[in-house]
Structures are given as structure tokens and as C-alpha cells.
Design a protein around this motif. Structure first.
Motif, PDB file in Angstrom:
ATOM      1  N   ASP A   1       0.824  -1.205   0.000  1.00 57.32           N
ATOM      2  CA  ASP A   1       0.000   0.000   0.000  1.00 57.32           C
ATOM      3  C   ASP A   1       0.859   1.256   0.000  1.00 57.32           C
ATOM      4  O   ASP A   1       0.516   2.254  -0.651  1.00 57.32           O
ATOM      5  CB  ASP A   1      -0.929  -0.002   1.216  1.00 57.32           C
ATOM      6  N   PHE A   2       1.968   1.227   0.730  1.00 60.61           N
ATOM      7  CA  PHE A   2       2.867   2.379   0.766  1.00 60.61           C
ATOM      8  C   PHE A   2       3.393   2.696  -0.636  1.00 60.61           C
ATOM      9  O   PHE A   2       3.379   3.858  -1.067  1.00 60.61           O
ATOM     10  CB  PHE A   2       4.031   2.098   1.718  1.00 60.61           C
ATOM     11  N   VAL A   3       3.819   1.676  -1.355  1.00 62.30           N
ATOM     12  CA  VAL A   3       4.345   1.895  -2.703  1.00 62.30           C
ATOM     13  C   VAL A   3       3.251   2.384  -3.642  1.00 62.30           C
ATOM     14  O   VAL A   3       3.452   3.315  -4.431  1.00 62.30           O
ATOM     15  CB  VAL A   3       4.988   0.601  -3.245  1.00 62.30           C
ATOM     16  N   ALA A   4       2.071   1.775  -3.552  1.00 65.17           N
ATOM     17  CA  ALA A   4       0.974   2.159  -4.443  1.00 65.17           C
ATOM     18  C   ALA A   4       0.575   3.617  -4.233  1.00 65.17           C
ATOM     19  O   ALA A   4       0.428   4.379  -5.208  1.00 65.17           O
ATOM     20  CB  ALA A   4      -0.222   1.242  -4.221  1.00 65.17           C
ATOM     21  N   PHE A   5       0.417   4.041  -2.980  1.00 67.88           N
ATOM     22  CA  PHE A   5       0.014   5.419  -2.726  1.00 67.88           C
ATOM     23  C   PHE A   5       1.159   6.400  -2.992  1.00 67.88           C
ATOM     24  O   PHE A   5       0.903   7.572  -3.311  1.00 67.88           O
ATOM     25  CB  PHE A   5      -0.511   5.557  -1.299  1.00 67.88           C
ATOM     26  N   THR A   6       2.393   5.943  -2.873  1.00 70.57           N
ATOM     27  CA  THR A   6       3.527   6.786  -3.252  1.00 70.57           C
ATOM     28  C   THR A   6       3.518   7.048  -4.755  1.00 70.57           C
ATOM     29  O   THR A   6       3.744   8.175  -5.214  1.00 70.57           O
ATOM     30  CB  THR A   6       4.852   6.136  -2.837  1.00 70.57           C
ATOM     31  N   VAL A   7       3.251   6.005  -5.526  1.00 69.35           N
ATOM     32  CA  VAL A   7       3.140   6.174  -6.982  1.00 69.35           C
ATOM     33  C   VAL A   7       2.007   7.141  -7.312  1.00 69.35           C
ATOM     34  O   VAL A   7       2.145   8.026  -8.168  1.00 69.35           O
ATOM     35  CB  VAL A   7       2.916   4.806  -7.664  1.00 69.35           C
ATOM     36  N   LEU A   8       0.865   6.993  -6.626  1.00 67.51           N
ATOM     37  CA  LEU A   8      -0.259   7.906  -6.845  1.00 67.51           C
ATOM     38  C   LEU A   8       0.152   9.341  -6.538  1.00 67.51           C
ATOM     39  O   LEU A   8      -0.151  10.266  -7.316  1.00 67.51           O
ATOM     40  CB  LEU A   8      -1.432   7.497  -5.960  1.00 67.51           C
ATOM     41  N   LEU A   9       0.843   9.551  -5.418  1.00 65.74           N
ATOM     42  CA  LEU A   9       1.265  10.895  -5.028  1.00 65.74           C
ATOM     43  C   LEU A   9       2.215  11.495  -6.063  1.00 65.74           C
ATOM     44  O   LEU A   9       2.089  12.667  -6.433  1.00 65.74           O
ATOM     45  CB  LEU A   9       1.943  10.847  -3.651  1.00 65.74           C
ATOM     46  N   LEU A  10       3.153  10.688  -6.557  1.00 68.35           N
ATOM     47  CA  LEU A  10       4.101  11.180  -7.564  1.00 68.35           C
ATOM     48  C   LEU A  10       3.376  11.596  -8.841  1.00 68.35           C
ATOM     49  O   LEU A  10       3.705  12.621  -9.455  1.00 68.35           O
ATOM     50  CB  LEU A  10       5.147  10.109  -7.860  1.00 68.35           C
ATOM     51  N   PHE A  11       2.388  10.809  -9.246  1.00 67.78           N
ATOM     52  CA  PHE A  11       1.644  11.178 -10.448  1.00 67.78           C
ATOM     53  C   PHE A  11       0.839  12.455 -10.214  1.00 67.78           C
ATOM     54  O   PHE A  11       0.759  13.320 -11.100  1.00 67.78           O
ATOM     55  CB  PHE A  11       0.717  10.035 -10.866  1.00 67.78           C
ATOM     56  N   LEU A  12       0.220  12.588  -9.035  1.00 68.26           N
ATOM     57  CA  LEU A  12      -0.561  13.790  -8.755  1.00 68.26           C
ATOM     58  C   LEU A  12       0.309  15.038  -8.721  1.00 68.26           C
ATOM     59  O   LEU A  12      -0.139  16.138  -9.075  1.00 68.26           O
ATOM     60  CB  LEU A  12      -1.295  13.641  -7.419  1.00 68.26           C
ATOM     61  N   VAL A  13       1.569  14.881  -8.328  1.00 68.31           N
ATOM     62  CA  VAL A  13       2.477  16.032  -8.247  1.00 68.31           C
ATOM     63  C   VAL A  13       3.068  16.361  -9.615  1.00 68.31           C
ATOM     64  O   VAL A  13       3.069  17.527 -10.046  1.00 68.31           O
ATOM     65  CB  VAL A  13       3.591  15.771  -7.223  1.00 68.31           C
ATOM     66  N   PHE A  14       3.578  15.335 -10.323  1.00 71.93           N
ATOM     67  CA  PHE A  14       4.338  15.592 -11.543  1.00 71.93           C
ATOM     68  C   PHE A  14       3.529  15.404 -12.835  1.00 71.93           C
ATOM     69  O   PHE A  14       3.848  16.009 -13.850  1.00 71.93           O
ATOM     70  CB  PHE A  14       5.573  14.683 -11.580  1.00 71.93           C
TER      71      PHE A  14
END
Length: 301
Positions: free
Chosen positions: A274-287
Motif C-alpha cells: 500500500d505504501f508503494v501504491a500510494f507513493t506512486v499515486l502521489l508522484l503522479f498527482l504532483v508531476f
């Protein structure tokens, strides 16, 4: 390398299910710009429908197993589509002109209602999906694949192709794209907006029901809360692929499938998924907030 290819096959299997569920999120958002947070719980309800129908057909023993599988999937898709249309008509349509937050809160409420209604009727005890097909191992070059994995991936790809063709090649799909492009002008051009929105909810939920059926074949334990986590992962898949874009949701589903399968391989524990999945989501939302295939919406002021 054998372990790698084995995990790739597992990721394709899981990613196929995530992609089917993500399509429901992206179709509704593409037309209404609404995140249907109840979609994961609609997926959960579809697995219980498949459980009861499949158990009944297999208990009768008068229908071949393959026919029972097809009938169960068909009935589950139809029943789930009807449920989605009812939810849209009762919960979402009256709020179409309301502030966006009202629809979001309603979607969360519908999800909680489905979870607790199922919990009250079925109880918290997990159920085992009926076994439609015996698992047959098919070793290929040191990699062991099963007939169930091939069926899941094949059926999922077929449904994705059919849905993509429906959206891109038919009059109904053209109407969906017209409403997505301009909700104000579309009805002036003769597009039956309410009917097309109902079709969208029905189709997206029917595809998720097929995903529920396939998920039950691969991971045959279901419970009233299973839609929460799977729904969130499918939502992340839709955002990563480009929410509102059909093909983007497919790509995002497979990406999330690879993340879930390969995270325990690379990192020391599966608890990091879950940590990796939401980190990927956060990176996409930012960049790249529009996702892989999504396009920024230009608004005239």
C-alpha cells in the motif's frame, strides 16, 4: 529469471482484474467528473451474486461446468448493472446540479450502505467461491502457468477490447464521448443524457462484475469488506492511467498489478504494498496529475 517470469504472469493475472474494475471509475468520471467511491463495494456485491448463482448451478449438476461458469458471469454482470442503474437513479441523479462535495459524500455513503447491508445479511464470515474449473498446471520453459490464469487474462483482454470498441465505434460510445466533451451542448444535439449516463453506470459495473468473477476464480475467498482495498487500488490504477481515459485505465490496472506482485520481491515485506501504491499515486498527482494517457481539461473563462 524463472522467478521473474513467474511473477510477471501473476502480475498480468492480478492486473487484468484491477483494469476491469478501474474501467468503471474512469467511465463515470469521464462523463460526470464524479469519483464513484461506491464502485469497489459494487464489485464486492457482484462477487456475492456470483457466489450464490454459481453455488446453485453447480449444486443442480444438470448444467456442464463451463456453461455454469458462463451463466454465472452473465447473471452477475446483468444483476450488478441493474444495481448500478438503481444507485445512479436514486443517489446520484438528484445531486447532479448540487455542489461536487455532495455527490462525493453520497458516493461514500452508498459504499458504506452496501458494506453494512451485505455484512448484516451475510455475516462477517468469509465465503469460499465455488470451484468452476479444476486447476491444471501447464509448465512452459520452467514457468508454471495454469489454465485459470490463462482464462482470467484472456477473458479480461476480450472484455477490454469489446468495451474499447463499444466506446470508440458505436453510436452509444459516440454519445458517451459527446457528453464527456460538452455536457451542455450534447443534449441540444439530441443526445439522451440521462439514458447514456445510466448506460455508463451499467456497463462500468457489469465489467467490474466480470472482474469480480475472475477475481473469485484466482483468489476464492470473499467477504463484505473486500471491496475497500481492491476498490482503492483500482481507483489508483484509474488515476495513474489517466482517469477519464478508457485505455489509460487498462494500462494503470496492469501497472498496479505489477506493483502489488513485485513489491514483496524487491522489498523485505508485503506490508509495503500500500505504501508503494500510494507513493506512486502521489508522484503522479504532483508531476503528472492527468496520468499516463489523460489530457488536461481546458476551460474558457
Amino acid at each position: 529469471m524463472l522467478v521473474f517470469f513467474q511473477q510477471v504472469l501473476n502480475a498480468l493475472q492480478l492486473g487484468s482484474v484491477y483494469a476491469l474494475i478501474a474501467l468503471g471509475y474512469t467511465m463515470v468520471y469521464g462523463i460526470l467528473t464524479l469519483i464513484n467511491f461506491a464502485h469497489g463495494d459494487i464489485f464486492m456485491v457482484s462477487t456475492y451474486i456470483a457466489f450464490f448463482v454459481g453455488s446453485y448451478l453447480l449444486m443442480m449438476r444438470t448444467i456442464p461446468v463451463v456453461a455454469s461458469f458462463l451463466l454465472t458471469m452473465f447473471f452477475s454482470m446483468i444483476a450488478t448493472a441493474i444495481l448500478a442503474v438503481i444507485i445512479e437513479r436514486v443517489a446520484y441523479r438528484p445531486l447532479r446540479q448540487a455542489p461536487r462535495v455532495s455527490a462525493v459524500i453520497t458516493a461514500l455513503g452508498v459504499g458504506l450502505f452496501l458494506e453494512n447491508f451485505t455484512l448484516g445479511i451475510m455475516g462477517a464470515e468469509p465465503r469460499k467461491m465455488p470451484l468452476f474449473l479444476s486447476v491444471i498446471n501447464l509448465p512452459v520453459g520452467g514457468v508454471t502457468m495454469t489454465n485459470v490464469q490463462l482464462i482470467i487474462i484472456g477473458v479480461a483482454l476480450l472484455l477490454m477490447f469489446v468495451l474499447d470498441t463499444l466506446v470508440m465505434k458505436t453510436m452509444t460510445g459516440m454519445a458517451m464521448r459527446a457528453i464527456s466533451f460538452d455536457k451542455t451542448i450534447a443534449p441540444l444535439m439530441g443526445v439522451p443524457v440521462n439514458r447514456i449516463i445510466s448506460y455508463t453506470f451499467a456497463i462500468g459495473s457489469a465489467v467490474a462484475a466480470a472482474g469480480g468473477m475472475l477475481y473469485g476464480m484466482a483468489y476464492p475467498v470473499i467477504d463484505p469488506y473486500m471491496g475497500i482495498r481492491i476498490g482503492w487500488w483500482a481507483f489508483i490504477a484509474a488515476v495513474v492511467g489517466g482517469i477519464g481515459d478508457i485505455r489509460g485505465a487498462m494500462i494503470g490496472g496492469f501497472i498496479l498489478g505489477f506493483i502489488e506482485i513485485f513489491t514483496p520481491v524487491i522489498l523485505p515485506s508485503s506490508t509495503y504494498r500500500d505504501f508503494v501504491a500510494f507513493t506512486v499515486l502521489l508522484l503522479f498527482l504532483v508531476f503528472r496529475p492527468t496520468g499516463i494517457l489523460g489530457k488536461p481539461m481546458i476551460q474558457k473563462v
